[in-house]
Design a protein around this motif. Structure first.
Motif, PDB file in Angstrom:
ATOM      1  N   PRO A 401       0.846  -1.195   0.000  1.00  0.00           N
ATOM      2  CA  PRO A 401       0.000   0.000   0.000  1.00  0.00           C
ATOM      3  C   PRO A 401       0.880   1.244   0.000  1.00  0.00           C
ATOM      4  CG  PRO A 401      -0.763  -1.581   1.645  1.00  0.00           C
ATOM      5  CD  PRO A 401       0.558  -2.068   1.157  1.00  0.00           C
ATOM      6  N   VAL A 402       0.437   2.273  -0.718  1.00  0.00           N
ATOM      7  CA  VAL A 402       1.210   3.507  -0.767  1.00  0.00           C
ATOM      8  C   VAL A 402       0.356   4.674  -0.307  1.00  0.00           C
ATOM      9  CG1 VAL A 402       2.753   2.717  -2.584  1.00  0.00           C
ATOM     10  CG2 VAL A 402       0.646   3.885  -3.203  1.00  0.00           C
ATOM     11  N   LYS A 403       1.021   5.617   0.289  1.00  0.00           N
ATOM     12  CA  LYS A 403       0.348   6.849   0.710  1.00  0.00           C
ATOM     13  C   LYS A 403       0.487   7.873  -0.412  1.00  0.00           C
ATOM     14  CE  LYS A 403       0.555  10.337   4.383  1.00  0.00           C
ATOM     15  NZ  LYS A 403       1.297  10.765   5.588  1.00  0.00           N
ATOM     16  N   ALA A 404      -0.622   8.491  -0.792  1.00  0.00           N
ATOM     17  CA  ALA A 404      -0.614   9.485  -1.874  1.00  0.00           C
ATOM     18  C   ALA A 404      -1.205  10.788  -1.349  1.00  0.00           C
ATOM     19  CB  ALA A 404      -1.406   8.986  -3.069  1.00  0.00           C
ATOM     20  N   THR A 405      -0.482  11.872  -1.576  1.00  0.00           N
ATOM     21  CA  THR A 405      -0.946  13.210  -1.158  1.00  0.00           C
ATOM     22  C   THR A 405      -1.211  14.033  -2.423  1.00  0.00           C
ATOM     23  OG1 THR A 405       0.339  13.097   0.890  1.00  0.00           O
ATOM     24  CG2 THR A 405      -0.377  15.262   0.149  1.00  0.00           C
ATOM     25  N   PHE A 406      -2.474  14.482  -2.599  1.00  0.00           N
ATOM     26  CA  PHE A 406      -2.910  15.232  -3.779  1.00  0.00           C
ATOM     27  C   PHE A 406      -2.975  16.706  -3.414  1.00  0.00           C
ATOM     28  CE2 PHE A 406      -4.631  10.986  -3.821  1.00  0.00           C
ATOM     29  CZ  PHE A 406      -4.514  10.525  -5.128  1.00  0.00           C
ATOM     30  N   SER A 407      -2.318  17.564  -4.180  1.00  0.00           N
ATOM     31  CA  SER A 407      -2.299  19.007  -3.888  1.00  0.00           C
ATOM     32  C   SER A 407      -2.609  19.797  -5.171  1.00  0.00           C
ATOM     33  CB  SER A 407      -0.925  19.435  -3.360  1.00  0.00           C
ATOM     34  OG  SER A 407      -0.599  18.737  -2.181  1.00  0.00           O
ATOM     35  N   TYR A 408      -3.608  20.720  -5.021  1.00  0.00           N
ATOM     36  CA  TYR A 408      -3.978  21.544  -6.179  1.00  0.00           C
ATOM     37  C   TYR A 408      -4.655  22.816  -5.687  1.00  0.00           C
ATOM     38  CZ  TYR A 408      -6.455  23.261 -10.294  1.00  0.00           C
ATOM     39  OH  TYR A 408      -6.951  24.064 -11.297  1.00  0.00           O
ATOM     40  N   ASP A 409      -4.200  23.910  -6.275  1.00  0.00           N
ATOM     41  CA  ASP A 409      -4.826  25.199  -6.024  1.00  0.00           C
ATOM     42  C   ASP A 409      -4.979  25.491  -4.539  1.00  0.00           C
ATOM     43  OD1 ASP A 409      -5.750  27.577  -7.172  1.00  0.00           O
ATOM     44  OD2 ASP A 409      -7.843  26.935  -6.976  1.00  0.00           O
ATOM     45  N   GLY A 410      -3.916  25.157  -3.734  1.00  0.00           N
ATOM     46  CA  GLY A 410      -3.911  25.465  -2.313  1.00  0.00           C
ATOM     47  C   GLY A 410      -4.631  24.438  -1.463  1.00  0.00           C
ATOM     48  N   LYS A 411      -5.130  23.377  -2.064  1.00  0.00           N
ATOM     49  CA  LYS A 411      -5.848  22.360  -1.294  1.00  0.00           C
ATOM     50  C   LYS A 411      -5.053  21.046  -1.332  1.00  0.00           C
ATOM     51  CE  LYS A 411     -10.351  24.413  -2.402  1.00  0.00           C
ATOM     52  NZ  LYS A 411     -11.654  24.188  -3.067  1.00  0.00           N
ATOM     53  N   THR A 412      -5.161  20.269  -0.253  1.00  0.00           N
ATOM     54  CA  THR A 412      -4.423  18.996  -0.145  1.00  0.00           C
ATOM     55  C   THR A 412      -5.319  17.927   0.461  1.00  0.00           C
ATOM     56  OG1 THR A 412      -2.302  20.117   0.125  1.00  0.00           O
ATOM     57  CG2 THR A 412      -2.427  17.830   0.866  1.00  0.00           C
ATOM     58  N   GLU A 413      -5.260  16.736  -0.116  1.00  0.00           N
ATOM     59  CA  GLU A 413      -5.950  15.574   0.443  1.00  0.00           C
ATOM     60  C   GLU A 413      -5.008  14.376   0.360  1.00  0.00           C
ATOM     61  OE1 GLU A 413      -9.904  14.634  -0.536  1.00  0.00           O
ATOM     62  OE2 GLU A 413     -10.470  16.694  -1.054  1.00  0.00           O
ATOM     63  N   THR A 434      -1.226  23.445 -12.586  1.00  0.00           N
ATOM     64  CA  THR A 434      -0.635  22.144 -12.253  1.00  0.00           C
ATOM     65  C   THR A 434      -1.126  21.650 -10.898  1.00  0.00           C
ATOM     66  OG1 THR A 434       1.290  23.160 -11.212  1.00  0.00           O
ATOM     67  CG2 THR A 434       1.463  22.617 -13.545  1.00  0.00           C
ATOM     68  N   ALA A 435      -1.074  20.324 -10.761  1.00  0.00           N
ATOM     69  CA  ALA A 435      -1.348  19.660  -9.482  1.00  0.00           C
ATOM     70  C   ALA A 435      -0.163  18.745  -9.151  1.00  0.00           C
ATOM     71  CB  ALA A 435      -2.637  18.859  -9.562  1.00  0.00           C
ATOM     72  N   ILE A 436       0.053  18.504  -7.865  1.00  0.00           N
ATOM     73  CA  ILE A 436       1.153  17.642  -7.419  1.00  0.00           C
ATOM     74  C   ILE A 436       0.573  16.434  -6.692  1.00  0.00           C
ATOM     75  CG2 ILE A 436       3.221  17.451  -5.993  1.00  0.00           C
ATOM     76  CD1 ILE A 436       3.570  19.230  -8.392  1.00  0.00           C
ATOM     77  N   VAL A 437       1.038  15.258  -7.110  1.00  0.00           N
ATOM     78  CA  VAL A 437       0.712  14.024  -6.377  1.00  0.00           C
ATOM     79  C   VAL A 437       2.026  13.499  -5.783  1.00  0.00           C
ATOM     80  CG1 VAL A 437      -0.240  11.702  -6.487  1.00  0.00           C
ATOM     81  CG2 VAL A 437      -1.198  13.517  -7.934  1.00  0.00           C
ATOM     82  N   ALA A 438       2.122  13.537  -4.464  1.00  0.00           N
ATOM     83  CA  ALA A 438       3.342  13.094  -3.772  1.00  0.00           C
ATOM     84  C   ALA A 438       3.148  11.675  -3.247  1.00  0.00           C
ATOM     85  CB  ALA A 438       3.676  14.035  -2.623  1.00  0.00           C
ATOM     86  N   LEU A 439       4.169  10.839  -3.452  1.00  0.00           N
ATOM     87  CA  LEU A 439       4.189   9.464  -2.918  1.00  0.00           C
ATOM     88  C   LEU A 439       5.391   9.358  -1.972  1.00  0.00           C
ATOM     89  CD1 LEU A 439       3.596   7.590  -6.321  1.00  0.00           C
ATOM     90  CD2 LEU A 439       1.879   8.215  -4.603  1.00  0.00           C
ATOM     91  N   PRO A 440       5.231   9.796  -0.713  1.00  0.00           N
ATOM     92  CA  PRO A 440       6.372   9.879   0.205  1.00  0.00           C
ATOM     93  C   PRO A 440       7.028   8.535   0.482  1.00  0.00           C
ATOM     94  CG  PRO A 440       4.299  10.232   1.375  1.00  0.00           C
ATOM     95  CD  PRO A 440       3.965  10.246  -0.080  1.00  0.00           C
ATOM     96  N   ASP A 441       6.239   7.450   0.449  1.00  0.00           N
ATOM     97  CA  ASP A 441       6.835   6.135   0.710  1.00  0.00           C
ATOM     98  C   ASP A 441       7.855   5.769  -0.351  1.00  0.00           C
ATOM     99  OD1 ASP A 441       5.210   5.875   2.917  1.00  0.00           O
ATOM    100  OD2 ASP A 441       3.648   4.776   1.833  1.00  0.00           O
ATOM    101  N   LEU A 442       7.688   6.356  -1.535  1.00  0.00           N
ATOM    102  CA  LEU A 442       8.579   6.036  -2.646  1.00  0.00           C
ATOM    103  C   LEU A 442       9.531   7.169  -2.966  1.00  0.00           C
ATOM    104  CD1 LEU A 442       6.002   4.330  -5.055  1.00  0.00           C
ATOM    105  CD2 LEU A 442       7.424   3.276  -3.302  1.00  0.00           C
ATOM    106  N   ASP A 443       9.464   8.247  -2.186  1.00  0.00           N
ATOM    107  CA  ASP A 443      10.301   9.408  -2.457  1.00  0.00           C
ATOM    108  C   ASP A 443      10.031   9.964  -3.858  1.00  0.00           C
ATOM    109  OD1 ASP A 443      11.719  10.500  -0.465  1.00  0.00           O
ATOM    110  OD2 ASP A 443      13.605   9.475  -0.873  1.00  0.00           O
TER     111      ASP A 443
END
Length: 505
Positions: A401-413, A434-443
């Motif tokens: 399982p991976v943790k995903a952080t979605f960030s767009y237009d000042g909002k994050t989930e 643009t939007a950013i999807v971060a996967l911290p477990d995978l750097d």
């Protein structure tokens, strides 16, 4: 009766006759009377021949007449010869004893003779005419409890004794025949030095012969030997034994044969026939096994552990224990020369993994899971229109399982995406491109471009100014571009940093 004190002195050769030093004299005197002889005697043992040597002394009682020994009788019947200053010896019979003098004669008898008797008949003459005669005999006891035997010229193999040295840690020993005499005839006595692999630095079984035992013999002119054996670089036993290679026990097992008193320096025979330190050693600082482990991380977070027991000095089965930081534990016995690849530590139980033998970690036997480089990566796709911007993270099967952080237009989930599943987050379309999807477990971080479908007029995000027409060509290009991006999974620019997987053994 005469009872001389006997000695063991070597006879002194005088003028060709080997004579014995006299150690005791017993005199038997006949009461004083006219015309008589007196006999005394001593005895010794000639170690060169094994004979008893009796020295008889006969005295003439008369101070003015010579005595002629007309008859001499002995028992045992062996010659009695007079000691003389000349090279020749003369029989006692017929000898003339000067007036007031005596004569000394030597008789040799067998070494086991217990008594000897000398009887003499003497006459006294004046002008050739016998004026008196006398018969005298005496017996000497030779001591049956101390029979005379020749000095040995060699020592029988079964009677020989030895002395030895022994250095177990170095694998060396010497054995030397005691005394100055060699072993008799073609006799030989074999000795052997042997070393073993051992499971412990104290006596324990099973044990296996290491290398080639060294064996040699004492005999003839070879009265001392040196033995050397190689010592294993691990726990060992070294034994110095009485006998040749046929006495070597190849495997010392529980309930099997033992050397016992064959070890030199033992309290009982034959080992006790050699004086020196105890001829056995147990020691060594390392185990006679070479346990090893290797690790392989799986994409699902589990770790495959391989155990081996096949090094140069592996002679015993090894009891491994594999432990995971989160409670996993399993024991496996691996025979000598074998390997076991059956252990898999589940992801949930892994953490830091240790491989132990006898409660101690084997060399390079600790490990923590590392993501393999060939594991499939999660993918992010987008779906955008004039009102919404949807981002979907998909995690392939067979992974963690991976943790995903979605960030767009000042909002994050944030979402956790299970293996083989997807998670979608929809944002209201904004001004950000643009939007950013971060996967911290995978750097990893993924950047998604907001590209809405259709014509978003009226100044919305990504649209044209209100009232301004959009050309077909332009519209067609936008649509074609959007379709191409969707087919590719999204308009994504990926910046990823992967950690390398390093295996330890």
């Amino acid at each position: 009766m005469i009872r001389p004190k006997l000695s063991l002195r070597r006879p002194l050769a005088i003028l060709g006759a080997a004579l014995i030093g006299l150690t005791g004299v017993v005199a038997v005197a006949t009461p004083a009377s006219a015309h008589h002889t007196t006999i005394t005697a001593t005895a010794d043992c000639d170690r060169l021949t094994g004979e008893r040597v009796i020295t008889w002394k006969v005295e003439n009682s008369e101070t003015n007449k010579d005595a002629t020994l007309q008859t001499v009788t002995t028992n045992p019947d062996t010659p009695v010869n007079v000691l003389s200053d000349s090279a020749k010896s003369a029989p006692l019979q017929g000898y003339v004893i000067d007036q007031g003098s005596s004569v000394t004669a030597v008789q040799r008898v067998p070494g086991d003779t217990t008594t000897a008797n000398l009887k003499v008949y003497a006459e006294w003459l004046v002008d050739g005419v016998k004026t008196a005669d006398n018969t005298k005999d005496e017996t000497i006891t030779l001591g049956a409890d101390k029979a005379c035997a020749p000095a040995p010229k060699c020592v029988e193999v079964d009677k020989a004794t030895y002395s030895h040295t022994f250095d177990g840690p170095k694998g060396t020993a010497t054995v030397k025949l005691d005394g100055d005499l060699p072993l008799c005839g073609e006799g030989k006595q074999w000795f052997t030095l042997v070393s073993y692999f051992a499971p412990r630095p104290q006596f324990a079984t099973p044990q296996y012969v290491y290398g080639t035992p060294d064996t040699d013999w004492v005999g003839g002119t070879q009265t001392e030997i040196t033995l050397n054996v190689e010592i294993p670089d691990c726990h060992t036993q070294v034994d110095l034994i009485w006998g040749g290679k046929d006495e070597v026990i190849d495997e010392l097992v529980d309930g099997g044969k033992r050397y016992g008193d064959k070890k030199l320096g033992s309290p009982g025979a034959p080992g006790s026939r050699s004086k020196g330190p105890q001829g056995w050693y147990n020691g060594g600082s390392k185990s006679c096994t070479t346990p090893a482990s290797t690790f392989a991380s799986n994409c699902d977070g589990s770790v495959a552990v391989s155990l081996s027991n096949d090094g140069k000095i592996s002679k015993y089965a090894v009891e491994f224990e594999v432990k995971g930081e989160n409670g996993f534990s399993k024991k496996v016995s691996v025979p000598a020369g074998k390997a076991d690849t059956s252990i898999v530590v589940p992801a949930a139980d892994a953490g830091k993994i240790e491989v132990l033998v006898d409660g101690k970690a084997v060399e390079n036997g600790t490990y923590s899971w590392q993501r393999p480089e060939d594991c499939p990566l999660p993918a992010v796709t987008t779906k955008a229109d004039c009102k919404n911007f949807a981002l979907t993270a998909t995690n392939p099967e067979g992974g963690l399982p991976v943790k995903a952080t979605f960030s767009y237009d000042g909002k994050t989930e944030t979402r956790t995406v299970a293996a083989g599943a997807s998670e979608t987050v929809t944002f209201e379309a904004g001004k950000d491109k643009t939007a950013i999807v971060a996967l911290p477990d995978l750097d990893m971080e993924l950047e998604a471009i907001y590209t809405p479908e259709g014509n978003c007029g009226g100044g919305g995000a990504g649209g044209e100014e209100p009232g301004l027409p959009v050309t077909g060509a332009a519209t067609g290009g936008i649509i074609a571009g959007a379709l191409l991006l969707l087919a590719a999974g999204a308009a994504l620019f990926v910046v990823a940093r992967r950690r390398r997987v390093r295996f330890t053994a």
